[in-house]
Design a protein around this motif. Sequence first.
Motif, PDB file in Angstrom:
ATOM      1  N   ILE A 119      12.646  63.017  58.196  1.00 24.96           N
ATOM      2  CA  ILE A 119      11.169  61.802  57.271  1.00 24.96           C
ATOM      3  C   ILE A 119       9.434  61.883  58.281  1.00 24.96           C
ATOM      4  CG2 ILE A 119      10.488  59.628  56.544  1.00 24.96           C
ATOM      5  CD1 ILE A 119      13.912  59.393  56.632  1.00 24.96           C
ATOM      6  N   VAL A 120       8.621  62.986  57.811  1.00 25.51           N
ATOM      7  CA  VAL A 120       7.322  63.020  58.172  1.00 25.51           C
ATOM      8  C   VAL A 120       6.227  62.880  56.758  1.00 25.51           C
ATOM      9  CG1 VAL A 120       7.772  64.411  60.193  1.00 25.51           C
ATOM     10  CG2 VAL A 120       7.379  65.024  57.660  1.00 25.51           C
ATOM     11  N   LYS A 121       5.335  61.985  56.946  1.00 24.64           N
ATOM     12  CA  LYS A 121       4.811  62.539  55.921  1.00 24.64           C
ATOM     13  C   LYS A 121       4.022  63.506  55.727  1.00 24.64           C
ATOM     14  CE  LYS A 121       2.256  58.014  57.571  1.00 24.64           C
ATOM     15  NZ  LYS A 121       1.579  56.791  57.856  1.00 24.64           N
ATOM     16  N   PRO A 122       4.342  63.800  54.451  1.00 23.34           N
ATOM     17  CA  PRO A 122       3.567  64.892  53.685  1.00 23.34           C
ATOM     18  C   PRO A 122       2.654  65.972  54.034  1.00 23.34           C
ATOM     19  CG  PRO A 122       4.188  63.706  51.726  1.00 23.34           C
ATOM     20  CD  PRO A 122       4.082  62.835  52.788  1.00 23.34           C
ATOM     21  N   LYS A 123       1.280  65.429  54.407  1.00 21.16           N
ATOM     22  CA  LYS A 123      -0.172  65.760  55.228  1.00 21.16           C
ATOM     23  C   LYS A 123       0.214  66.330  56.255  1.00 21.16           C
ATOM     24  CE  LYS A 123      -2.807  62.491  57.021  1.00 21.16           C
ATOM     25  NZ  LYS A 123      -4.283  61.791  56.968  1.00 21.16           N
ATOM     26  N   HIS A 124       1.880  65.763  57.350  1.00 18.58           N
ATOM     27  CA  HIS A 124       1.766  66.131  58.662  1.00 18.58           C
ATOM     28  C   HIS A 124       2.962  67.289  58.300  1.00 18.58           C
ATOM     29  CE1 HIS A 124       0.038  62.145  59.286  1.00 18.58           C
ATOM     30  NE2 HIS A 124      -0.837  62.590  59.495  1.00 18.58           N
ATOM     31  N   LYS A 125       3.503  67.766  57.778  1.00 21.90           N
ATOM     32  CA  LYS A 125       4.627  68.602  57.464  1.00 21.90           C
ATOM     33  C   LYS A 125       4.524  70.264  58.275  1.00 21.90           C
ATOM     34  CE  LYS A 125       8.569  69.555  54.754  1.00 21.90           C
ATOM     35  NZ  LYS A 125       9.993  68.927  53.154  1.00 21.90           N
ATOM     36  N   ILE A 126       3.659  70.371  57.605  1.00 20.47           N
ATOM     37  CA  ILE A 126       2.875  71.209  58.633  1.00 20.47           C
ATOM     38  C   ILE A 126       3.017  71.583  60.518  1.00 20.47           C
ATOM     39  CG2 ILE A 126       0.621  71.580  58.290  1.00 20.47           C
ATOM     40  CD1 ILE A 126       0.672  73.758  57.144  1.00 20.47           C
ATOM     41  N   ILE A 127       2.999  70.841  60.348  1.00 19.97           N
ATOM     42  CA  ILE A 127       2.879  70.626  61.611  1.00 19.97           C
ATOM     43  C   ILE A 127       4.630  70.020  62.267  1.00 19.97           C
ATOM     44  CG2 ILE A 127       2.229  69.636  64.197  1.00 19.97           C
ATOM     45  CD1 ILE A 127      -0.448  68.565  62.272  1.00 19.97           C
ATOM     46  N   TRP A 128       5.507  69.774  61.649  1.00 14.72           N
ATOM     47  CA  TRP A 128       6.493  68.937  62.722  1.00 14.72           C
ATOM     48  C   TRP A 128       7.917  70.278  61.896  1.00 14.72           C
ATOM     49  CZ3 TRP A 128       9.484  65.415  64.752  1.00 14.72           C
ATOM     50  CH2 TRP A 128      10.271  65.510  64.037  1.00 14.72           C
ATOM     51  N   GLU A 129       7.369  71.143  60.913  1.00 18.28           N
ATOM     52  CA  GLU A 129       7.728  71.604  60.615  1.00 18.28           C
ATOM     53  C   GLU A 129       7.916  73.124  61.334  1.00 18.28           C
ATOM     54  OE1 GLU A 129       8.826  72.810  56.274  1.00 18.28           O
ATOM     55  OE2 GLU A 129       9.611  71.302  56.605  1.00 18.28           O
ATOM     56  N   SER A 130       6.671  73.637  61.925  1.00 14.87           N
ATOM     57  CA  SER A 130       6.379  74.452  63.171  1.00 14.87           C
ATOM     58  C   SER A 130       6.546  74.400  64.050  1.00 14.87           C
ATOM     59  CB  SER A 130       4.887  75.462  62.685  1.00 14.87           C
ATOM     60  OG  SER A 130       4.281  74.108  63.716  1.00 14.87           O
ATOM     61  N   ILE A 131       7.280  72.798  64.738  1.00 14.10           N
ATOM     62  CA  ILE A 131       6.966  72.956  65.957  1.00 14.10           C
ATOM     63  C   ILE A 131       9.076  73.732  66.734  1.00 14.10           C
ATOM     64  CG2 ILE A 131       7.750  70.666  67.784  1.00 14.10           C
ATOM     65  CD1 ILE A 131       5.988  69.062  66.153  1.00 14.10           C
ATOM     66  N   PRO A 132      10.133  73.458  66.079  1.00 13.08           N
ATOM     67  CA  PRO A 132      10.742  73.919  66.194  1.00 13.08           C
ATOM     68  C   PRO A 132      10.903  75.375  66.772  1.00 13.08           C
ATOM     69  CG  PRO A 132      10.859  72.722  64.312  1.00 13.08           C
ATOM     70  CD  PRO A 132      10.063  72.570  64.589  1.00 13.08           C
ATOM     71  N   PHE A 133      10.483  76.565  65.730  1.00 13.25           N
ATOM     72  CA  PHE A 133      10.046  77.814  65.500  1.00 13.25           C
ATOM     73  C   PHE A 133       8.950  78.203  66.736  1.00 13.25           C
ATOM     74  CE2 PHE A 133      10.337  77.435  61.499  1.00 13.25           C
ATOM     75  CZ  PHE A 133      11.307  77.967  60.584  1.00 13.25           C
ATOM     76  N   ALA A 134       8.183  76.762  67.561  1.00 15.13           N
ATOM     77  CA  ALA A 134       7.873  77.505  68.307  1.00 15.13           C
ATOM     78  C   ALA A 134       8.299  77.607  70.003  1.00 15.13           C
ATOM     79  CB  ALA A 134       5.964  76.023  68.351  1.00 15.13           C
ATOM     80  N   VAL A 135       8.647  76.252  69.894  1.00 14.09           N
ATOM     81  CA  VAL A 135       9.597  75.775  70.826  1.00 14.09           C
ATOM     82  C   VAL A 135      11.183  77.357  71.391  1.00 14.09           C
ATOM     83  CG1 VAL A 135      11.764  74.268  71.795  1.00 14.09           C
ATOM     84  CG2 VAL A 135       9.436  73.581  70.591  1.00 14.09           C
ATOM     85  N   ILE A 136      11.097  77.577  69.442  1.00 17.41           N
ATOM     86  CA  ILE A 136      13.163  78.563  70.115  1.00 17.41           C
ATOM     87  C   ILE A 136      12.125  79.854  70.378  1.00 17.41           C
ATOM     88  CG2 ILE A 136      14.340  80.530  69.158  1.00 17.41           C
ATOM     89  CD1 ILE A 136      14.986  77.611  67.513  1.00 17.41           C
ATOM     90  N   TRP A 137      10.981  80.235  69.555  1.00 13.65           N
ATOM     91  CA  TRP A 137       9.730  81.807  70.315  1.00 13.65           C
ATOM     92  C   TRP A 137       9.706  81.858  72.149  1.00 13.65           C
ATOM     93  CZ3 TRP A 137      10.459  86.246  68.840  1.00 13.65           C
ATOM     94  CH2 TRP A 137       9.889  87.095  69.257  1.00 13.65           C
TER      95      TRP A 137
END
Length: 195
Positions: A119-137
């Motif tokens: 659960i994240v605020k819609p305006k922060h979702k773009i940041i939140w959802e990119s984090i696991p991709f960045a960590v994995i990569w």
Amino acid sequence: MPICWFPPSEFSPNAHSSKLSLPSSPSTEFLPKIDKTGSWLAYLGRIKTAEFLLRIGIIQSDLDALCKFCNESPESIDHLLYFCQPVWDTWTNILSWWGMQWAPPATFASLLHWWKTGIVKPKHKIIWESIPFAVIWTVWNTRNKLVFENKTVDWMETTDLIKARVAFWVTSNKDGSVYTMDDIMFRLHSIMKSG
């Protein structure tokens, strides 16, 4: 700092893959395809770790199948991308950057599932959802540089690289253009508090 609790999960990637839609989320369309593909393969258990290579006979020794970061446990997907101590510390640092403490899920796949449903605020979702991709990569590339180029690992530098990737990806997207790279890398906690 909020504390997140993750309920025990019997999560199976094969049983729930249609529910995650990790690489096709509309808010992650801006991410590089190679990063999304690698993350999806990790989620499905399809990246070629040393444990896998041992199982199919390419690696002959149990010692050669140990994690290259810690040399203590077999290099499985769960271990390499989640449970290995420096990687675990990296996830913890990234969540702290977001302003969270955590009680982690049981597996790497359940972590990704939680992340997608977090659960994240819609305006922060773009940041939140990119984090696991960045960590994995970043972790996977760091592992490959260690294995194939014999590069040493500086985990603080690796964490900073993850933040920089998140900042670059987000600010390169029209939905993230309200942020600067400095906002994301150095003032993320303030952004989160401001609403």
